[in-house]
Design an enzyme around this catalytic site. Structure first.
Site: not given
Ligand code: SAH
Length: 376
Positions: A115, A135, A139, A356
């Site tokens: 996406e 990924c 997380c 995000c």
């Molecule tokens: N792997 C990299 C790139 C992905 S960025 C990284 O971790 O930075 C994706 C962004 O969205 C990151 O800052 C991540 O932490 C955030 N993100 C992921 N899940 C989210 C959620 N449920 N709510 C808000 N931000 C989120």
């Protein structure tokens, strides 16, 4: 952390494999910086400036077929068509949010899907790019991680996301920002990321390009040595080791106590700062005391904090919630009082799951989601 697992995707349908069974897919020219393209095409072209013509046709005019490059001879066009491809992905779906945000689902040549999100903002525009199809970092708050690992994108597939989105309605790269905040961990796909950036940073200033990472130390070290570096953003999300390990398993391999000293040495331009993304999760990391811990942690670093109220999704269930807006603002004020720069990220594209952490991998089984590990 093992490298991302390559998913089994069955027999690829559209690799451009010729009838005689030669199994090599054609080389994608989109992923080649100018000098590498010149070396590869040396035997085909009559004059060196042909490289410029081809390069500009691909990256500035966005042609999707070598036949359209009419400044080239018929013979050269035919040879290019025979031996190479322009790897623009197929647009599988496109969703438009009420706020103007557009989310694309692209299908790649082997069936993998990614996406890409296009976020307009006045006369500026931000493209949120994927670096992997899936990924592996898992997380706890991220939907992409929930669906599991995927393969690295090629440099061409990274560049193609920009071209495809750009082709839609925008002339050139004016006002365009690129953020590697889509699917995947860019610093686990370092070589292809670097090659893609070689191409993209010819068109867009490094100041308008941000690579966001969960903190892959060897990747950050490698980036520090690049002659031209994009902006760096770190997904921090917790003010101490224990809580960070709880929601980001990668912290056990690359803990804060190693990450932060490395960042303190990261070369920056004058007035440049490292962005620290901090998702606010209700009753987990959103207390005023946590803001104090965060300020303490980042003390002395050229930092700015970007607060992201947690985006919810059914897969996160009831156990992870976003704080009330008042609490978000109180947290931000506390950081400001402690001398940190802090902004709150506006949520965009939530109604189409483009916000995000909401990007997902279709046709894939979700990995086990161990909610019980969270302390609520
Ligand atoms: N792997 C990299 C790139 C992905 S960025 C990284 O971790 O930075 C994706 C962004 O969205 C990151 O800052 C991540 O932490 C955030 N993100 C992921 N899940 C989210 C959620 N449920 N709510 C808000 N931000 C989120």
């Amino acid at each position: 952390m093992p490298p991302p697992v390559v998913p089994t995707l069955g027999i690829p349908e559209d690799l451009g494999i010729p009838e005689d069974g030669e199994a090599e897919p054609k080389q994608d020219l989109l992923g080649l910086p100018r000098d590498r393209m010149a070396t590869l095409l040396e035997g085909l072209i009559d004059k060196p400036y042909r490289i410029d013509q081809i390069y500009r046709a691909l990256h500035e005019h966005g042609v999707d077929d070598f036949g359209q490059i009419t400044t080239l001879s018929k013979d050269l066009r035919a040879s290019l068509q025979r031996e190479f491809t322009i790897g623009l992905p197929q647009e599988a779906t496109r969703h438009q949010s009420a706020d103007g945000t557009v989310k694309y689902l692209f299908r790649l040549h082997d069936g993998a899907t990614i996406e890409t999100v296009d976020i307009p903002d006045g006369d500026r525009r931000t493209l949120c790019l994927s670096s992997q199809a899936g990924c592996a970092l898992a997380c706890r708050f991220c939907v992409t991680g929930f669906w599991g690992g995927g393969r690295n994108l090629t440099s061409g597939e990274i560049v193609a996301q920009v071209l495809t989105a750009k082709r839609r309605d925008v002339e050139g790269t004016h006002g365009l920002n690129l953020v590697f905040m889509g699917m995947g961990e860019p610093l686990l796909n370092l070589d292809n990321l670097h090659t893609a950036l070689e191409i993209l940073l010819e068109q867009i200033s490094w100041r308008r390009v941000t690579v966001s990472t969960a903190g892959i130390l060897p990747g950050i070290e490698a980036m520090a040595a690049w002659p031209v570096r994009p902006q760096l953003a770190i997904s921090l999300h917790a003010p101490d080791e224990d809580r960070r390990s709880e929601i980001m398993p990668i912290n056990r391999k690359y803990p804060l106590k190693e990450l932060l000293p490395l960042l303190a040495r990261f070369p920056l331009a004058r007035k440049q700062r490292i962005t620290f993304e901090y998702i606010l999760i209700r009753d987990f990391n959103d207390a005023k005391g946590d803001a104090d811990l965060l300020a303490q942690l980042l003390k002395g670093l050229p930092a700015k904090v970007n607060l992201i109220p947690l985006n919810g999704d059914p897969v996160l269930g009831e156990e992870m919630r976003s704080p009330e807006p008042r609490r978000v603002e109180a947290f931000r004020q506390r950081l400001l009082e402690r001398g940190l720069m802090a902004t709150t990220r506006r949520q965009r594209g939530d109604d189409i799951s483009a916000a995000c952490g909401q990007l997902r991998v279709p046709n894939r089984e979700p990995r086990g989601f161990r909610r019980s590990n969270l302390r609520y």
